[in-house]
Design a protein around this motif. Sequence first.
Motif, PDB file in Angstrom:
ATOM      1  N   VAL A  48      -3.623  43.028-102.553  1.00  0.00           N
ATOM      2  CA  VAL A  48      -4.482  44.220-102.542  1.00  0.00           C
ATOM      3  C   VAL A  48      -4.045  45.168-101.431  1.00  0.00           C
ATOM      4  CG1 VAL A  48      -6.816  45.026-102.013  1.00  0.00           C
ATOM      5  CG2 VAL A  48      -6.476  43.159-103.640  1.00  0.00           C
ATOM      6  N   SER A  49      -3.762  44.624-100.245  1.00  0.00           N
ATOM      7  CA  SER A  49      -3.321  45.464 -99.128  1.00  0.00           C
ATOM      8  C   SER A  49      -2.017  46.180 -99.471  1.00  0.00           C
ATOM      9  CB  SER A  49      -3.132  44.610 -97.873  1.00  0.00           C
ATOM     10  OG  SER A  49      -4.364  44.028 -97.483  1.00  0.00           O
ATOM     11  N   LYS A  50      -1.114  45.492-100.140  1.00  0.00           N
ATOM     12  CA  LYS A  50       0.154  46.106-100.539  1.00  0.00           C
ATOM     13  C   LYS A  50      -0.072  47.228-101.543  1.00  0.00           C
ATOM     14  CE  LYS A  50       4.665  45.115-102.599  1.00  0.00           C
ATOM     15  NZ  LYS A  50       5.531  44.107-103.241  1.00  0.00           N
ATOM     16  N   MET A  51      -0.980  47.005-102.491  1.00  0.00           N
ATOM     17  CA  MET A  51      -1.274  48.037-103.496  1.00  0.00           C
ATOM     18  C   MET A  51      -1.902  49.267-102.851  1.00  0.00           C
ATOM     19  SD  MET A  51      -2.668  45.617-106.594  1.00  0.00           S
ATOM     20  CE  MET A  51      -3.213  46.975-107.607  1.00  0.00           C
ATOM     21  N   LEU A  52      -2.775  49.052-101.867  1.00  0.00           N
ATOM     22  CA  LEU A  52      -3.363  50.191-101.153  1.00  0.00           C
ATOM     23  C   LEU A  52      -2.280  51.000-100.434  1.00  0.00           C
ATOM     24  CD1 LEU A  52      -6.599  48.626 -99.595  1.00  0.00           C
ATOM     25  CD2 LEU A  52      -6.475  50.347-101.386  1.00  0.00           C
ATOM     26  N   GLN A  53      -1.345  50.294 -99.846  1.00  0.00           N
ATOM     27  CA  GLN A  53      -0.240  50.982 -99.179  1.00  0.00           C
ATOM     28  C   GLN A  53       0.592  51.773-100.183  1.00  0.00           C
ATOM     29  OE1 GLN A  53       2.304  48.322 -96.985  1.00  0.00           O
ATOM     30  NE2 GLN A  53       3.668  49.948 -96.280  1.00  0.00           N
ATOM     31  N   GLU A  54       0.804  51.205-101.370  1.00  0.00           N
ATOM     32  CA  GLU A  54       1.576  51.896-102.402  1.00  0.00           C
ATOM     33  C   GLU A  54       0.859  53.169-102.869  1.00  0.00           C
ATOM     34  OE1 GLU A  54       3.672  47.887-104.349  1.00  0.00           O
ATOM     35  OE2 GLU A  54       1.912  48.805-105.285  1.00  0.00           O
ATOM     36  N   ILE A  55      -0.442  53.083-103.002  1.00  0.00           N
ATOM     37  CA  ILE A  55      -1.218  54.258-103.431  1.00  0.00           C
ATOM     38  C   ILE A  55      -1.110  55.363-102.394  1.00  0.00           C
ATOM     39  CG2 ILE A  55      -3.546  55.115-103.945  1.00  0.00           C
ATOM     40  CD1 ILE A  55      -4.188  52.284-105.001  1.00  0.00           C
ATOM     41  N   GLU A  56      -1.225  55.006-101.136  1.00  0.00           N
ATOM     42  CA  GLU A  56      -1.138  56.013-100.064  1.00  0.00           C
ATOM     43  C   GLU A  56       0.265  56.600 -99.960  1.00  0.00           C
ATOM     44  OE1 GLU A  56      -4.657  54.910 -96.938  1.00  0.00           O
ATOM     45  OE2 GLU A  56      -2.765  53.838 -96.680  1.00  0.00           O
ATOM     46  N   GLU A  57       1.269  55.785-100.230  1.00  0.00           N
ATOM     47  CA  GLU A  57       2.652  56.296-100.211  1.00  0.00           C
ATOM     48  C   GLU A  57       2.875  57.288-101.344  1.00  0.00           C
ATOM     49  OE1 GLU A  57       5.118  52.851-100.366  1.00  0.00           O
ATOM     50  OE2 GLU A  57       4.879  52.359 -98.233  1.00  0.00           O
ATOM     51  N   VAL A  58       2.336  56.988-102.511  1.00  0.00           N
ATOM     52  CA  VAL A  58       2.462  57.897-103.647  1.00  0.00           C
ATOM     53  C   VAL A  58       1.803  59.236-103.335  1.00  0.00           C
ATOM     54  CG1 VAL A  58       1.628  58.322-105.995  1.00  0.00           C
ATOM     55  CG2 VAL A  58       2.736  56.154-105.453  1.00  0.00           C
ATOM     56  N   CYS A  59       0.622  59.173-102.734  1.00  0.00           N
ATOM     57  CA  CYS A  59      -0.157  60.386-102.465  1.00  0.00           C
ATOM     58  C   CYS A  59       0.221  61.052-101.140  1.00  0.00           C
ATOM     59  CB  CYS A  59      -1.653  60.057-102.475  1.00  0.00           C
ATOM     60  SG  CYS A  59      -2.245  59.462-104.066  1.00  0.00           S
ATOM     61  N   GLN A  60       1.049  60.384-100.342  1.00  0.00           N
ATOM     62  CA  GLN A  60       1.501  60.940 -99.059  1.00  0.00           C
ATOM     63  C   GLN A  60       0.315  61.352 -98.179  1.00  0.00           C
ATOM     64  OE1 GLN A  60       4.558  63.954 -99.585  1.00  0.00           O
ATOM     65  NE2 GLN A  60       5.162  63.053-101.546  1.00  0.00           N
ATOM     66  N   ALA A  61      -0.703  60.502 -98.144  1.00  0.00           N
ATOM     67  CA  ALA A  61      -1.892  60.792 -97.338  1.00  0.00           C
ATOM     68  C   ALA A  61      -2.622  59.495 -97.038  1.00  0.00           C
ATOM     69  CB  ALA A  61      -2.818  61.747 -98.075  1.00  0.00           C
ATOM     70  N   GLN A  62      -3.352  59.479 -95.935  1.00  0.00           N
ATOM     71  CA  GLN A  62      -4.196  58.331 -95.635  1.00  0.00           C
ATOM     72  C   GLN A  62      -5.477  58.464 -96.441  1.00  0.00           C
ATOM     73  OE1 GLN A  62      -5.044  57.605 -91.505  1.00  0.00           O
ATOM     74  NE2 GLN A  62      -6.111  55.677 -91.923  1.00  0.00           N
ATOM     75  N   LEU A  63      -5.669  57.544 -97.349  1.00  0.00           N
ATOM     76  CA  LEU A  63      -6.817  57.595 -98.252  1.00  0.00           C
ATOM     77  C   LEU A  63      -7.942  56.659 -97.826  1.00  0.00           C
ATOM     78  CD1 LEU A  63      -4.832  57.554-101.613  1.00  0.00           C
ATOM     79  CD2 LEU A  63      -5.678  59.546-100.366  1.00  0.00           C
ATOM     80  N   PHE A  64      -7.586  55.650 -97.005  1.00  0.00           N
ATOM     81  CA  PHE A  64      -8.573  54.643 -96.630  1.00  0.00           C
ATOM     82  C   PHE A  64      -8.448  54.326 -95.145  1.00  0.00           C
ATOM     83  CE2 PHE A  64      -7.318  53.978-101.021  1.00  0.00           C
ATOM     84  CZ  PHE A  64      -8.540  54.023-101.672  1.00  0.00           C
ATOM     85  N   TYR A  65      -9.609  54.137 -94.508  1.00  0.00           N
ATOM     86  CA  TYR A  65      -9.662  53.740 -93.112  1.00  0.00           C
ATOM     87  C   TYR A  65     -10.119  52.284 -93.053  1.00  0.00           C
ATOM     88  CZ  TYR A  65      -9.646  58.801 -92.603  1.00  0.00           C
ATOM     89  OH  TYR A  65      -9.333  60.129 -92.706  1.00  0.00           O
ATOM     90  N   ARG A  66      -9.385  51.475 -92.297  1.00  0.00           N
ATOM     91  CA  ARG A  66      -9.722  50.066 -92.169  1.00  0.00           C
ATOM     92  C   ARG A  66     -10.497  49.865 -90.874  1.00  0.00           C
ATOM     93  NH1 ARG A  66      -5.481  52.231 -95.239  1.00  0.00           N
ATOM     94  NH2 ARG A  66      -4.600  50.654 -96.653  1.00  0.00           N
ATOM     95  N   GLY A  67     -11.621  49.202 -90.973  1.00  0.00           N
ATOM     96  CA  GLY A  67     -12.440  48.964 -89.794  1.00  0.00           C
ATOM     97  C   GLY A  67     -13.203  47.664 -89.909  1.00  0.00           C
ATOM     98  N   ARG A  68     -14.134  47.452 -88.979  1.00  0.00           N
ATOM     99  CA  ARG A  68     -14.914  46.218 -88.985  1.00  0.00           C
ATOM    100  C   ARG A  68     -15.777  46.081 -90.226  1.00  0.00           C
ATOM    101  NH1 ARG A  68     -17.183  45.945 -82.714  1.00  0.00           N
ATOM    102  NH2 ARG A  68     -15.134  45.685 -81.683  1.00  0.00           N
TER     103      ARG A  68
END
Length: 324
Positions: A48-68
């Motif tokens: 899942v983490s890899k897929m999120l990274q792939e989505i952000e790479e495609v869109c060239q933007a930070q789409l999600f913030y990871r936090g507690r």
Amino acid sequence: MTSIFEKNFTNQALRRLRLRHIELLQVLGEVATASAAAAKLSLSQPAVSKMLQEIEEVCQAQLFYRGRRGIEPSEMGKLLIRHATLTVHQLDATGQQLQAMQLGASALLNVGSSSTMPLLSQAVVTLRRQMPSLLLRVWDEPPRQLITRLMAAEIDCALAPLPPDILSSSEVESIRLQPVMADWMCVVASPQHRLAGHDSLSWSDVVSEQWVLSPPDALTRQRFVAICLDQGLTPPRPAIECVSFKSVRWLLRCDPTLLALTRAHQVMDDAQVGLVKVLPVSPVVALPAVSFITRQGTAADPEALSSLLSALQEVTKQVGAVVV
């Protein structure tokens, strides 16, 4: 001037997303952690983490913030989630259409309405005569929930008064509205009520009676309070608060001293057969019209939608309803 949106979210870029990416985005609209998303999709958390990274790479933007608290989408992320959710629901609807056709139906039409809408039942009978192999599924819910289902492509159309809050939301840009009949607020009573024989009444004549009213946030209750204040009257406290029109009808039958407020479209059939009496109270308080509501870009069968609308319009003429 080219916006950031136009630079980053090109058609070419979005086409690199796979269906699995779309499903992950849809799931992230329901859960807040990578582990929960992984469980729903039967994937590992690293996948899942890899897929999120792939989505952000495609869109060239930070789409999600990871936090507690988990994964928090940015505004762009929320936009992608909304469209991904619609895409998944549209695919589900397409699958239902194909399954219905494999079983012999000419098409499947998911229709949203309320159980207090006799207009739809009569129109459905007319529609089935014209399209006997059409499979109809009727969703019975309040108007606001129907609009939510419509926007999510879970239903193809709805017959309902448009909730006023929709008019000030962005959703109104995505729906199409065809008014079918006017609607207004009715004061209803048992035929045995002491005021049932009057030919003309004012709000001052009825305000001191015992009332069955909807909760304070209901539109009819709000309009009732407004007309009382406009007439210089003190809005009454309800003897009973009730949402269901079926329950209201039974309460009036069991206690002829009660009055209630309903929408005209709810009470039309019962008044015609004498189960309740609509009191002639003036001035009449208008409510949002009952409309045939569809979503722009719907994949529903166009012939079925058009035929249902025609049947609704014909029924309103037959029953003497006021066509808008």
